[in-house]
Design a protein around this motif. Structure first.
Motif: not given
Length: 504
Positions: A233-239, A254-258, A263-268
């Motif tokens: 996704t678009r980056r949601v992290h500010l740091g 997890f939501v990881i700067p990518y 941002s990387l969102v996972g997992t199922t």
């Protein structure tokens, strides 16, 4: 020629075994039906971690082993890995504060730490990470794990195996095997027949199928195939922090700067019947967006999703355990009456330990060596007492100064992809710019990393598929002689600055 060892499967486990065996002096062949890391090993959450949530299921031994290995991998692969901080918010429905404190204390102390920091309680109203979260999340914890480029650690292991004499055969399927009193005769899809003294089946989700249909063995344990889906996704992290978000069903997302911009969102964890062509389902898509939006101050919508991917994890089937509780540990199955074994289970964090365990079976008189040997690209000179991570940062800073005529972003991207191998490339010149990726890179990936298609480069050797616009992708495809770029779901107009995965 009769190989000492033939490995079926070019994912992380097969790659790790090939490297370890070649370094012990064995003659090795690795055969992969598709591209290296073409399956599960390029579709993970890209973490080197002990698995904080597995402490709830009392898997202390597995977590301790993985935490110790986390330090090893960060040290031997500093160019494609780094310590990653995670913020774990507290709120209604989350695990009790005492449980989180106890779990994080164990996580900090189960194994020796040299690179990774310890956990701490934080005030999200004051901490920068809290700005991305809804105001109702006032407190939480910061703890540390590691991040790794999953596909590139596979490539690095295979590159090292080849440099030590292993034969690497990609885009070729093992059709059948026959064993006489001394050797295996292995017939490939291109018509060749190879001879080997020992076989290892490291085909991940296909391990049971290959054991039965290719090796003719029916003693491999049944596997539970679980699909893990991810959204970019678009980056949601500010740091620099990632987020570990607790869900009402007891899972965490997890939501990881990518890749700098995202941002990387996972997992199922969705049980599936087959590992063929995994696809993110509508339910998984909705689950992941809902999981994140329970926490974010600015919720994500469809327009914020720029890419999605799914991979299938092979878990050992354990009676009475669901997908959350099923062990992520590995098992090596020795097939009765023949020199062969099948690898089941496992994860990226413990692949090197799995390879050592396999070598104790295949070549018990040889010595382990991979714990202190940097992977190709991470072989930077170290000062006395210096960690691999610190040495790499020092080397990279010097490289940018040495090549001041290049945009530092290009140097950082190349260094974070192929490490020290970028030095001669920078000296010779990068060739034509195809819109953010250079022809010298493509030549390197073909000549040294077994790439044969634009997809291999854009989505596995690099993640430039996220950054390049359609025209640039078409140029890469044309360079490979393809009529059109590989299909993806990155919309036109998505951000595409040509950045390295960033710590900022």
């Amino acid at each position: 020629m009769t190989y000492d060892l033939l490995i079926i499967g070019g994912g992380i486990n097969g790659a790790g075994i090939a490297r370890d065996a070649a370094g012990r002096g064995l003659s090795v062949a690795l055969v992969e039906a598709g591209d290296l890391a073409g399956g599960t090993s390029s579709a993970s959450t890209k973490l080197i971690h002990g698995g904080l949530r597995y402490l709830e299921f009392y898997a202390f031994g597995m977590v301790r082993k993985a935490l110790a290995e986390r330090e090893v991998l960060l040290d031997i692969a500093p160019h494609i890995s780094w310590p990653q901080s995670f913020v774990l918010p507290e709120g209604a429905g989350s695990r009790p504060d005492w449980m989180l404190r106890a779990g994080l204390w164990l996580y900090d102390h189960l194994a020796r730490r040299k690179v990774v920091l310890g956990s701490a309680k934080i005030d999200l109203r004051q901490d920068r990470a809290g700005r991305a979260l809804d105001a109702r999340f006032a407190t939480g914890f910061r703890y540390w794990d590691g991040w790794v480029d999953d596909a590139r650690i596979v490539i690095a292991n295979v590159r090292d195996a080849a440099d030590r004499g292993a034969e690497i055969i990609t885009r070729t399927r093992v059709e059948r095997t026959e064993h006489d009193s001394e050797t295996w005769q292995v017939t490939l899809s291109d018509g060749r027949t190879l001879a080997a003294r020992y076989l290892v089946n490291a085909t991940g989700p296909w391990a049971g199928q290959v054991a039965r249909k290719v090796l003719g063995r029916h003693d491999a344990p049944p596997l539970r195939l679980v699909q893990g889906s991810h959204l970019v996704t678009r980056r949601v992290h500010l740091g620099r922090d990632a987020f570990t978000l607790q869900q009402p069903d007891g899972r965490v997302v997890f939501v990881i700067p990518y890749e700098g911009d995202f941002s990387l969102v996972g997992t199922t964890e969705r049980e599936v019947e087959t590992a063929e062509a995994p696809t993110v389902t509508d339910d998984e898509y909705d689950y992941l967006l809902g999981a994140v939006n329970r926490y974010l101050s600015r919720p994500l919508g469809d327009a914020d999703v720029v890419h999605r991917f799914a991979g299938v994890r092979p878990l050992i089937l354990e009676a009475g355990k669901g997908n959350r509780e099923a062990s992520r540990d590995f098992r090596l199955v020795r097939h009765a009456g023949v020199p062969a074994l099948t690898v089941v289970g496992g994860k990226i964090t413990t692949y090197r330990l799995l390879a050592e365990a396999a070598m104790k079976i295949v070549a018990p008189k040889t010595k382990a060596w991979t714990a202190t040997a940097p992977l190709p690209g991470g072989d930077v000179a170290r000062l006395e007492g210096e960690t691999g991570q610190a040495a790499f940062e020092r080397w990279l800073a010097a490289l940018i100064v040495t090549h001041a005529d290049y945009d530092p972003r290009i140097i950082k991207r190349l260094a974070r992809t192929i490490g020290t191998a970028c030095e001669p490339m920078l000296e010779r010149g990068l060739g034509e710019n195809l819109g953010g990726i250079f022809t010298a890179e493509l030549e390197y990936f073909v000549e040294r990393e077994w790439a044969t298609t634009a997809e291999d480069v854009l989505w596995r050797r690099t993640k430039m598929g996220l950054h390049l616009d359609h025209e640039a992708k078409a140029r890469v495809a044309a360079w490979f002689g393809e009529a059109r770029p590989p299909v993806d779901d990155v919309p036109e107009g998505a951000p595409h600055r040509f950045a390295v995965p960033s710590r900022d």
